[in-house]
Design an enzyme around this catalytic site. Structure first.
Site, short mmCIF file in Angstrom:
data_model
loop_
_atom_site.label_atom_id
_atom_site.label_comp_id
_atom_site.label_asym_id
_atom_site.label_seq_id
_atom_site.Cartn_x
_atom_site.Cartn_y
_atom_site.Cartn_z
N CYS A 42 0.79 -1.10 0.09
CA CYS A 42 -0.02 0.06 0.05
C CYS A 42 1.05 1.28 -0.08
CB CYS A 42 -0.85 0.08 1.40
SG CYS A 42 -1.98 1.62 1.24
N PRO A 43 0.95 2.07 -1.04
CA PRO A 43 1.47 3.19 -0.94
C PRO A 43 1.31 4.39 0.16
CG PRO A 43 0.30 3.25 -3.05
CD PRO A 43 -0.02 1.84 -2.51
#
Length: 196
Positions: A42-43
Site C-alpha cells: 500500500c503506497p
C-alpha cells in the site's frame, strides 16, 4: 543456501532473501523482505500489508472513509445555513467564492467512495480467507489451482471461521507451514501434521 534449496520445495524458497518462505508469504519488492500472509503493498502507508498489520490497515481505511463522509455531511449541513436568503443566488455565490469547499467536497466524495469499495473488497476477501495477492495472481500459486487450472481456495472453512482466523490468526501455523500439496485442503494438511 544450497542446502536449503536442495532439501525444500522450490516454491518455499525466496531467491532474494535466501530463506525458507512460509506458505502464503511473498517477497515484497518495494520493502525488500518477505511478508507472512502477504496481501498487497500500500503506497498510502508505505508498507506491505500482511499478517502482522492487516487489522490496523483496515482500521486506517475505515477511519479515512468515515472522515471523508463526515466532512461531506458537514458540507451538506452547512450549505443551507450559508444560503438562507436568496436561495439560488447564494448557491451561485458559494460556488464562485467557496471553490475550495467545492473542490474538497468532490475529492472527499471520490476518495471516500474509492476507499469504501476497497474496504468492502477487503471484508469479502477476509470472509473468503484469501488475500489480494493470492486472488489476483492465483496462477503462480500451485495450491490455489484446481486440476483444471481454475481458481480454488484451500483456505476457506466457513465465513465465521474465516473471520475468526483473521482476527485471531494461528501465527505458529503461518510461520511453520511451508508447502501445501496443490490438491490438498488446509484441513487435510493440519490433520496430517497432527498425525506426524
Amino acid at each position: 543456501f544450497n542446502d536449503i534449496k536442495n532439501n525444500c520445495h522450490p516454491i518455499s524458497i525466496c531467491s532474494i532473501c535466501k530463506i525458507r518462505r512460509p506458505l502464503r508469504s511473498r517477497h515484497c519488492r518495494r520493502t525488500g523482505f518477505c511478508v507472512a500472509r502477504y496481501d498487497h503493498y500500500c503506497p498510502w502507508i508505505n508498507n506491505a500489508v500482511g499478517l502482522e498489520n492487516h487489522f490496523r490497515f483496515l482500521l486506517v481505511i475505515s477511519s479515512c472513509v468515515l472522515g471523508f463522509f463526515w466532512f461531506l455531511r458537514w458540507v451538506i449541513w452547512a450549505l443551507p445555513i450559508i444560503a438562507e436568503e436568496n436561495y439560488w443566488l447564494n448557491y451561485i455565490h458559494i460556488v464562485f467564492h467557496h471553490r475550495l469547499m467545492i473542490v474538497l467536497s468532490i475529492q472527499a466524495f471520490m476518495l471516500g467512495t474509492w476507499l469504501g469499495l476497497h474496504f468492502l473488497r477487503q471484508i469479502v476477501f477476509i470472509m473468503m480467507n484469501i488475500t489480494t495477492s493470492e486472488r489476483l495472481a492465483y496462477r503462480s500459486y500451485p495450491h490455489l489451482k484446481s486440476k483444471k487450472g481454475k481458481f480454488k481456495n484451500p483456505f476457506y472453512n466457513s465465513i465465521i471461521s474465516n473471520i475468526k482466523q483473521f482476527f485471531y490468526p494461528n501465527k505458529q501455523w503461518y510461520y511453520n507451514t511451508y508447502y501445501l500439496h496443490p490438491y490438498q485442503s488446509v484441513q487435510e494438511h493440519q490433520d496430517l501434521t497432527i498425525l506426524v
